[in-house]
Every structure is written in C-alpha cells, then in structure tokens.
Design an enzyme around this catalytic site. Structure first.
Site, PDB file in Angstrom:
ATOM      1  N   PRO A 139     141.187  55.109 -32.001  1.00 17.85           N
ATOM      2  CA  PRO A 139     142.275  54.185 -31.697  1.00 17.85           C
ATOM      3  C   PRO A 139     143.049  54.536 -30.432  1.00 17.85           C
ATOM      4  O   PRO A 139     143.275  55.696 -30.125  1.00 17.85           O
ATOM      5  CB  PRO A 139     143.186  54.270 -32.930  1.00 17.85           C
ATOM      6  CG  PRO A 139     142.844  55.555 -33.584  1.00 17.85           C
ATOM      7  CD  PRO A 139     141.410  55.816 -33.259  1.00 17.85           C
ATOM      8  N   ASN A 140     143.413  53.490 -29.735  1.00 19.38           N
ATOM      9  CA  ASN A 140     144.241  53.520 -28.530  1.00 19.38           C
ATOM     10  C   ASN A 140     143.533  54.072 -27.295  1.00 19.38           C
ATOM     11  O   ASN A 140     144.117  54.058 -26.210  1.00 19.38           O
ATOM     12  CB  ASN A 140     145.558  54.278 -28.769  1.00 19.38           C
ATOM     13  CG  ASN A 140     146.404  53.580 -29.807  1.00 19.38           C
ATOM     14  OD1 ASN A 140     146.630  52.386 -29.725  1.00 19.38           O
ATOM     15  ND2 ASN A 140     146.855  54.328 -30.804  1.00 19.38           N
ATOM     16  N   ARG A 179     148.528  53.954 -21.086  1.00 14.96           N
ATOM     17  CA  ARG A 179     149.448  54.648 -21.992  1.00 14.96           C
ATOM     18  C   ARG A 179     149.679  56.100 -21.584  1.00 14.96           C
ATOM     19  O   ARG A 179     148.753  56.780 -21.162  1.00 14.96           O
ATOM     20  CB  ARG A 179     148.927  54.585 -23.431  1.00 14.96           C
ATOM     21  CG  ARG A 179     147.676  55.414 -23.669  1.00 14.96           C
ATOM     22  CD  ARG A 179     147.151  55.313 -25.081  1.00 14.96           C
ATOM     23  NE  ARG A 179     147.933  56.119 -25.989  1.00 14.96           N
ATOM     24  CZ  ARG A 179     147.430  57.044 -26.797  1.00 14.96           C
ATOM     25  NH1 ARG A 179     146.130  57.271 -26.826  1.00 14.96           N
ATOM     26  NH2 ARG A 179     148.211  57.738 -27.586  1.00 14.96           N
ATOM     27  N   TYR A 206     147.662  61.690 -20.784  1.00  9.79           N
ATOM     28  CA  TYR A 206     146.241  61.334 -20.783  1.00  9.79           C
ATOM     29  C   TYR A 206     145.672  61.065 -19.398  1.00  9.79           C
ATOM     30  O   TYR A 206     144.465  60.872 -19.262  1.00  9.79           O
ATOM     31  CB  TYR A 206     146.011  60.118 -21.684  1.00  9.79           C
ATOM     32  CG  TYR A 206     146.440  60.372 -23.110  1.00  9.79           C
ATOM     33  CD1 TYR A 206     145.710  61.222 -23.936  1.00  9.79           C
ATOM     34  CD2 TYR A 206     147.591  59.786 -23.626  1.00  9.79           C
ATOM     35  CE1 TYR A 206     146.104  61.466 -25.235  1.00  9.79           C
ATOM     36  CE2 TYR A 206     147.994  60.023 -24.929  1.00  9.79           C
ATOM     37  CZ  TYR A 206     147.246  60.868 -25.733  1.00  9.79           C
ATOM     38  OH  TYR A 206     147.644  61.116 -27.013  1.00  9.79           O
ATOM     39  N   ASN A 237     135.832  61.192 -30.079  1.00  8.04           N
ATOM     40  CA  ASN A 237     137.259  61.408 -29.930  1.00  8.04           C
ATOM     41  C   ASN A 237     137.889  60.503 -30.980  1.00  8.04           C
ATOM     42  O   ASN A 237     138.035  59.300 -30.773  1.00  8.04           O
ATOM     43  CB  ASN A 237     137.758  61.055 -28.528  1.00  8.04           C
ATOM     44  CG  ASN A 237     139.232  61.357 -28.351  1.00  8.04           C
ATOM     45  OD1 ASN A 237     139.978  61.476 -29.315  1.00  8.04           O
ATOM     46  ND2 ASN A 237     139.657  61.479 -27.102  1.00  8.04           N
ATOM     47  N   ALA A 292     144.029  59.660 -33.047  1.00  8.11           N
ATOM     48  CA  ALA A 292     145.013  59.933 -34.100  1.00  8.11           C
ATOM     49  C   ALA A 292     144.359  60.171 -35.462  1.00  8.11           C
ATOM     50  O   ALA A 292     144.912  60.901 -36.293  1.00  8.11           O
ATOM     51  CB  ALA A 292     146.019  58.795 -34.191  1.00  8.11           C
ATOM     52  N   HIS A 346     143.812  63.697 -37.225  1.00  5.66           N
ATOM     53  CA  HIS A 346     144.830  64.390 -38.008  1.00  5.66           C
ATOM     54  C   HIS A 346     144.982  63.841 -39.412  1.00  5.66           C
ATOM     55  O   HIS A 346     145.726  64.422 -40.213  1.00  5.66           O
ATOM     56  CB  HIS A 346     146.170  64.309 -37.265  1.00  5.66           C
ATOM     57  CG  HIS A 346     146.021  64.562 -35.797  1.00  5.66           C
ATOM     58  ND1 HIS A 346     145.676  65.799 -35.284  1.00  5.66           N
ATOM     59  CD2 HIS A 346     146.100  63.727 -34.736  1.00  5.66           C
ATOM     60  CE1 HIS A 346     145.575  65.711 -33.964  1.00  5.66           C
ATOM     61  NE2 HIS A 346     145.835  64.464 -33.611  1.00  5.66           N
ATOM     62  N   GLU A 379     133.505  67.211 -30.863  1.00  8.79           N
ATOM     63  CA  GLU A 379     134.804  66.547 -30.855  1.00  8.79           C
ATOM     64  C   GLU A 379     135.454  66.776 -29.495  1.00  8.79           C
ATOM     65  O   GLU A 379     135.456  67.895 -28.989  1.00  8.79           O
ATOM     66  CB  GLU A 379     135.655  67.165 -31.964  1.00  8.79           C
ATOM     67  CG  GLU A 379     137.095  66.796 -31.927  1.00  8.79           C
ATOM     68  CD  GLU A 379     137.952  67.657 -32.852  1.00  8.79           C
ATOM     69  OE1 GLU A 379     138.971  67.130 -33.307  1.00  8.79           O
ATOM     70  OE2 GLU A 379     137.624  68.841 -33.085  1.00  8.79           O
ATOM     71  N   HIS A 399     139.058  65.973 -27.165  1.00  8.20           N
ATOM     72  CA  HIS A 399     140.430  65.480 -27.028  1.00  8.20           C
ATOM     73  C   HIS A 399     140.856  65.698 -25.584  1.00  8.20           C
ATOM     74  O   HIS A 399     140.695  66.795 -25.038  1.00  8.20           O
ATOM     75  CB  HIS A 399     141.385  66.199 -27.981  1.00  8.20           C
ATOM     76  CG  HIS A 399     141.111  65.854 -29.402  1.00  8.20           C
ATOM     77  ND1 HIS A 399     141.441  64.640 -29.945  1.00  8.20           N
ATOM     78  CD2 HIS A 399     140.490  66.555 -30.374  1.00  8.20           C
ATOM     79  CE1 HIS A 399     141.052  64.607 -31.209  1.00  8.20           C
ATOM     80  NE2 HIS A 399     140.460  65.749 -31.482  1.00  8.20           N
ATOM     81  N   ILE A 400     141.395  64.663 -24.984  1.00  8.42           N
ATOM     82  CA  ILE A 400     141.814  64.720 -23.586  1.00  8.42           C
ATOM     83  C   ILE A 400     142.965  65.708 -23.412  1.00  8.42           C
ATOM     84  O   ILE A 400     142.976  66.512 -22.489  1.00  8.42           O
ATOM     85  CB  ILE A 400     142.194  63.307 -23.096  1.00  8.42           C
ATOM     86  CG1 ILE A 400     140.934  62.428 -23.085  1.00  8.42           C
ATOM     87  CG2 ILE A 400     142.852  63.352 -21.729  1.00  8.42           C
ATOM     88  CD1 ILE A 400     141.190  60.948 -22.878  1.00  8.42           C
ATOM     89  N   SER A 401     143.926  65.638 -24.308  1.00  7.41           N
ATOM     90  CA  SER A 401     145.059  66.568 -24.247  1.00  7.41           C
ATOM     91  C   SER A 401     144.768  67.775 -25.140  1.00  7.41           C
ATOM     92  O   SER A 401     143.872  67.746 -25.977  1.00  7.41           O
ATOM     93  CB  SER A 401     146.350  65.875 -24.707  1.00  7.41           C
ATOM     94  OG  SER A 401     146.284  65.593 -26.092  1.00  7.41           O
ATOM     95  N   ARG A 403     150.795  70.287 -28.688  1.00  5.33           N
ATOM     96  CA  ARG A 403     151.589  69.060 -28.813  1.00  5.33           C
ATOM     97  C   ARG A 403     152.412  69.079 -30.093  1.00  5.33           C
ATOM     98  O   ARG A 403     152.695  70.134 -30.654  1.00  5.33           O
ATOM     99  CB  ARG A 403     150.654  67.857 -28.737  1.00  5.33           C
ATOM    100  CG  ARG A 403     149.993  67.803 -27.342  1.00  5.33           C
ATOM    101  CD  ARG A 403     149.281  66.547 -27.053  1.00  5.33           C
ATOM    102  NE  ARG A 403     150.155  65.386 -27.190  1.00  5.33           N
ATOM    103  CZ  ARG A 403     149.702  64.161 -27.348  1.00  5.33           C
ATOM    104  NH1 ARG A 403     148.401  63.936 -27.396  1.00  5.33           N
ATOM    105  NH2 ARG A 403     150.530  63.155 -27.463  1.00  5.33           N
TER     106      ARG A 403
END
Length: 160
Positions: free
Chosen positions: A9-10, A17, A22, A73, A76, A79, A97, A99-101, A106
């Site tokens: 998502p997103n 965003r 990101y 990826n 959200a 988690h 897996e 993740h960009i960040s 975080r």
C-alpha cells in the site's frame, strides 16, 4: 528464472508522499531500473502493486509453481499482516523483503516486523537502491540453488 516484485500500500504514491522519507523517485522509475537489470541478467520479471492486503496474499500464492523468487515491499502491512506472512511461508520461495526507509529508526510501531522471519533476507534503508540490491541478492540465491541442484543430480547419477 522468473522474479515477481510485489509492492504494498501507498507505494504507488512514491515521488509524491513524504519525499523526506522516501525520496523523489516514482515507483515506475524503480520498476524501469529493475526491468533493465533483469533484461541484462536474463531474468523474467513481473510487477504487482496493490493497496489491498487480500490482493497481495493472492499474488504471493500465484507465485507458487510460477516464480523462482519474490521481492516484496509489504509497506505498512509489514507491521500488521499475519496473512502476508503466512502466504510467504506457504509458497516456500526465496523472498527478499525491501524497505526504502530504515524501519528500525522510525516510529516504534514500525519496529514490529511480521514478515521478516519468513523471508530469506531483508534490505532496509538504502532508498530505491535497495531494490537493486535485492535483485543482485536474488541472482546470487538462484545461482546457489542451481549449483546445489546440479550437485544433487551428479550425486544421483553416480549412485545409479
């Protein structure tokens, strides 16, 4: 070798965003770079993005018997989603897996990772370059699997 890239998502909003988190690169640009690497490496590649958990689960399940590996990826859902975790576990394919960040630096709720324990590896915090690292990693994993399979064939032939 067929590789399926699954985006959660997103991620369709990359480049729009939270650019401070990101970056400015759009998902289409990331996929274009991945497609170039796949072409150079002789890999068939397929991309899928959804904002819906069930569609992500369906896509993971479709990989069974059709793909050699998955890069995911889950965004959200990383988690929260036991369903995605169970789908990855069920298909039993090499899965990386991305993740960009750096999710570990975080918000506290992002430190819970439901899918990492069933993935082959995780790449976090390298920005969009993490997808390239995942591709390189997947090529290495596939080469190792191929070498083991060839050794097993040779061993079986020697025993026959």
């Amino acid at each position: 070798m067929k590789l399926v890239v699954i985006q959660g998502p997103n991620l369709n909003m990359l480049g729009v965003r939270e650019q401070q988190v990101y970056g400015s690169m759009k998902l289409e640009q990331i996929h274009s770079q991945m497609r170039d690497f796949a072409t150079q490496s002789g890999i068939e590649i397929e991309f899928f993005q959804s904002n819906f958990e069930g569609e992500l689960v369906d896509k993971i399940q479709e990989c069974y018997g059709d793909a050699s590996g998955i890069i995911i990826n889950a965004a959200a859902y990383t988690h929260t989603s036991i369903a995605i975790r169970d789908a990855i576990s069920a298909v039993n394919l090499p899965t990386i897996e991305v993740h960009i960040s750096n999710i570990h630096r975080r918000e506290e709720f992002r430190k819970q990772n439901m899918i990492a324990p069933v993935c082959t590896s995780s790449i976090v915090g390298f920005g969009p370059f993490g997808y390239h690292l995942a591709m390189v990693g997947m090529v290495q994993i596939m080469n190792e699997i191929k070498a083991v399979q060839e050794m097993q064939k040779q061993s079986q032939a020697a025993q026959a």
